[in-house]
Design a protein around this motif. Structure first.
Motif, mmCIF file in Angstrom:
data_model
loop_
_atom_site.group_PDB
_atom_site.id
_atom_site.type_symbol
_atom_site.label_atom_id
_atom_site.label_comp_id
_atom_site.label_asym_id
_atom_site.label_seq_id
_atom_site.Cartn_x
_atom_site.Cartn_y
_atom_site.Cartn_z
ATOM 1 N N ALA A 1 6.924 -1.131 42.433
ATOM 2 C CA ALA A 1 7.853 -2.256 42.343
ATOM 3 C C ALA A 1 7.201 -3.451 41.650
ATOM 4 N N VAL A 2 5.888 -3.533 41.763
ATOM 5 C CA VAL A 2 5.122 -4.599 41.097
ATOM 6 C C VAL A 2 4.505 -4.017 39.832
ATOM 7 N N ASP A 3 4.697 -4.680 38.717
ATOM 8 C CA ASP A 3 4.151 -4.184 37.450
ATOM 9 C C ASP A 3 2.644 -4.433 37.387
ATOM 10 N N ILE A 4 1.884 -3.358 37.256
ATOM 11 C CA ILE A 4 0.432 -3.437 37.103
ATOM 12 C C ILE A 4 0.087 -2.718 35.801
ATOM 13 N N PRO A 5 -0.096 -3.457 34.724
ATOM 14 C CA PRO A 5 -0.326 -2.801 33.434
ATOM 15 C C PRO A 5 -1.709 -2.178 33.331
ATOM 16 N N PHE A 6 -1.735 -0.987 32.752
ATOM 17 C CA PHE A 6 -2.995 -0.335 32.392
ATOM 18 C C PHE A 6 -3.149 -0.463 30.888
ATOM 19 N N TYR A 7 -4.330 -0.913 30.460
ATOM 20 C CA TYR A 7 -4.589 -1.120 29.040
ATOM 21 C C TYR A 7 -5.679 -0.173 28.556
ATOM 22 N N PHE A 8 -5.454 0.416 27.400
ATOM 23 C CA PHE A 8 -6.489 1.221 26.769
ATOM 24 C C PHE A 8 -6.490 0.933 25.272
ATOM 25 N N GLY A 9 -7.587 1.275 24.626
ATOM 26 C CA GLY A 9 -7.711 0.956 23.212
ATOM 27 C C GLY A 9 -8.364 2.059 22.414
ATOM 28 N N VAL A 10 -8.169 1.986 21.104
ATOM 29 C CA VAL A 10 -8.753 2.915 20.146
ATOM 30 C C VAL A 10 -9.804 2.144 19.355
ATOM 31 N N VAL A 11 -11.058 2.597 19.407
ATOM 32 C CA VAL A 11 -12.152 1.842 18.788
ATOM 33 C C VAL A 11 -12.968 2.725 17.847
ATOM 34 N N THR A 12 -13.488 2.087 16.806
ATOM 35 C CA THR A 12 -14.422 2.717 15.873
ATOM 36 C C THR A 12 -15.563 1.744 15.621
ATOM 37 N N PRO A 13 -16.671 2.211 15.052
ATOM 38 C CA PRO A 13 -17.770 1.296 14.734
ATOM 39 C C PRO A 13 -17.321 0.233 13.728
ATOM 40 N N PHE A 14 -17.646 -1.004 13.994
ATOM 41 C CA PHE A 14 -17.233 -2.104 13.124
ATOM 42 C C PHE A 14 -17.831 -1.931 11.724
ATOM 43 N N GLY A 15 -16.987 -2.104 10.729
ATOM 44 C CA GLY A 15 -17.456 -2.030 9.353
ATOM 45 C C GLY A 15 -17.456 -0.642 8.751
ATOM 46 N N ARG A 16 -17.258 0.380 9.559
ATOM 47 C CA ARG A 16 -17.230 1.738 9.017
ATOM 48 C C ARG A 16 -15.829 2.028 8.482
ATOM 49 N N PRO A 17 -15.701 2.521 7.244
ATOM 50 C CA PRO A 17 -14.372 2.833 6.698
ATOM 51 C C PRO A 17 -13.651 3.856 7.560
ATOM 52 N N VAL A 18 -12.378 3.612 7.801
ATOM 53 C CA VAL A 18 -11.558 4.523 8.598
ATOM 54 C C VAL A 18 -10.614 5.241 7.651
ATOM 55 N N GLU A 19 -10.833 6.533 7.488
ATOM 56 C CA GLU A 19 -10.046 7.288 6.521
ATOM 57 C C GLU A 19 -9.953 8.738 6.960
ATOM 58 N N GLY A 20 -9.191 9.506 6.218
ATOM 59 C CA GLY A 20 -9.105 10.940 6.450
ATOM 60 C C GLY A 20 -8.703 11.302 7.864
ATOM 61 N N ILE A 21 -9.471 12.196 8.479
ATOM 62 C CA ILE A 21 -9.135 12.734 9.783
ATOM 63 C C ILE A 21 -9.166 11.655 10.864
ATOM 64 N N THR A 22 -10.057 10.661 10.724
ATOM 65 C CA THR A 22 -10.117 9.596 11.733
ATOM 66 C C THR A 22 -8.845 8.770 11.721
ATOM 67 N N ARG A 23 -8.367 8.418 10.535
ATOM 68 C CA ARG A 23 -7.113 7.661 10.425
ATOM 69 C C ARG A 23 -5.951 8.469 10.984
ATOM 70 N N ALA A 24 -5.914 9.769 10.656
ATOM 71 C CA ALA A 24 -4.840 10.622 11.160
ATOM 72 C C ALA A 24 -4.867 10.690 12.681
ATOM 73 N N LEU A 25 -6.056 10.746 13.261
ATOM 74 C CA LEU A 25 -6.174 10.809 14.714
ATOM 75 C C LEU A 25 -5.722 9.509 15.382
ATOM 76 N N ILE A 26 -6.058 8.377 14.787
ATOM 77 C CA ILE A 26 -5.637 7.092 15.353
ATOM 78 C C ILE A 26 -4.120 7.026 15.432
ATOM 79 N N ASP A 27 -3.442 7.473 14.368
ATOM 80 C CA ASP A 27 -1.976 7.492 14.369
ATOM 81 C C ASP A 27 -1.437 8.507 15.368
ATOM 82 N N ALA A 28 -2.105 9.672 15.472
ATOM 83 C CA ALA A 28 -1.643 10.722 16.388
ATOM 84 C C ALA A 28 -1.828 10.311 17.842
ATOM 85 N N VAL A 29 -2.869 9.542 18.141
ATOM 86 C CA VAL A 29 -3.081 9.045 19.509
ATOM 87 C C VAL A 29 -1.900 8.170 19.923
#
Length: 314
Positions: free
Chosen positions: A263-291
């Motif tokens: 009855a009381v809203d208790i939000p659960f938060y989660f995130g998708v993270v990668t190493p800062f500065g590393r290009p995100v492409e190919g399979i990693t980008r596809a996985l982020i969208d699929a998640v």
């Protein structure tokens, strides 16, 4: 200290005997003993109490082991990648996630990418770890992608987006509260509550939301544990009502249990993270969208939020 010493130490910690560690590593018992002795000499303290071939780790050994094992995982990844580069093989996907995400949303996302018809790696390394260990792996760039509960305010991480979904109650189908549409704060009074033990993450929000109206009486928790699955299985055993994040509860339904809204809203938060500065492409980008798609399919009330909202939300 060198890699041979660390591998010998980790093997003895895992197996419990010098002889067994030698067999596992393909080395002789004297070689393992010498490696451990040399490591202890460099450290200046004993790692094991010895009784013939059997050994008992000291308290300092247990403190050291977690860090050594994390380091060995990184070194093994480097070794594997070096071989792949020499063979001109495609880089495998290294995905690490908290247990809830690793057992539900991560496999669903991998299946979605595999069935998408695009490039898919021959090798996938999927590992579950605590939120703190997920952050450590991403910061040290030993993984391609991390899925973790929040907060994650560490420098060196690229937070791509935040997922939000309401926490739930899980209880046996024959429990007196199983017929309720929603579980209220009042209904939980007098019930044995099962929930998380980490007060720096979800536990704090649960206790704040379900304390009394004046906010000065915390929730009476009968059992606390380190994973939602443990809490859910305790509820299955009839030990109480589990208050957990929704990913495990909805992503791994178990016969004989019901999942109820709070009855009381208790939000659960989660995130998708990668190493800062590393290009995100190919399979990693596809996985982020699929998640994201997998989370929408599994979680009732899923909301995708911008990474810039992190501090405001948490």
């Amino acid at each position: 200290m060198d890699l041979n010493q660390l591998e010998a130490f980790a093997a003895v910690m895992t197996i419990g005997s010098v002889t067994g560690a030698g067999r596992s590593l393909g080395r002789s018992q004297p070689a393992i003993s010498k490696a451990i002795g040399d490591l202890e000499g460099e450290l200046g303290y004993a790692l094991f109490d010895r009784n013939g071939p059997r050994v008992t780790p000291t308290g300092k050994a247990f403190l050291l082991y977690e860090e050594v094992e994390r380091s060995l995982v990184g070194l093994r990844s480097i070794r594997e990648r070096a071989v792949e580069i020499g063979r001109e093989e495609a880089q495998p996907v290294h995905l690490v996630a908290t247990p809830a995400l690793a057992s539900t949303i991560a496999p669903a996302a991998l299946q979605m990418v595999a069935q998408g018809g695009g490039e898919f790696p021959e090798h996938i390394h999927l590992r579950s770890a605590s939120a703190e260990q997920v952050v450590h792996a991403v910061l040290h760039r030993t993984v391609s992608l991390g899925l973790t509960s929040l907060p994650v305010a560490h420098r060196g991480l690229e937070l791509h987006w935040i997922g939000e979904a309401p926490c739930v109650a899980v209880l046996r189908a024959d429990h007196p509260l199983a017929g309720k549409d929603k579980i209220t704060r009042a209904a939980l009074r007098g019930e044995r509550v099962i929930t998380m033990s980490n007060r720096y993450r979800l536990r704090q929000r649960i206790e704040t939301a379900l304390g009394d109206d004046k906010g000065d009486k915390p929730l009476d928790v009968a059992i606390d544990t380190n994973t939602s699955f443990n809490a859910i299985m305790a509820a299955h055993a009839g030990l109480g009502v589990a208050l957990v994040e929704p990913i495990t509860a909805l992503g791994m339904p178990i016969e004989g249990l019901v999942v109820k809204k709070l009855a009381v809203d208790i939000p659960f938060y989660f995130g998708v993270v990668t190493p800062f500065g590393r290009p995100v492409e190919g399979i990693t980008r596809a996985l982020i969208d699929a998640v994201e798609t997998s989370a929408r399919n599994i979680l009732h009330g899923f909301v995708k939020r911008d990474a810039a909202e992190h501090d405001e939300l948490l």
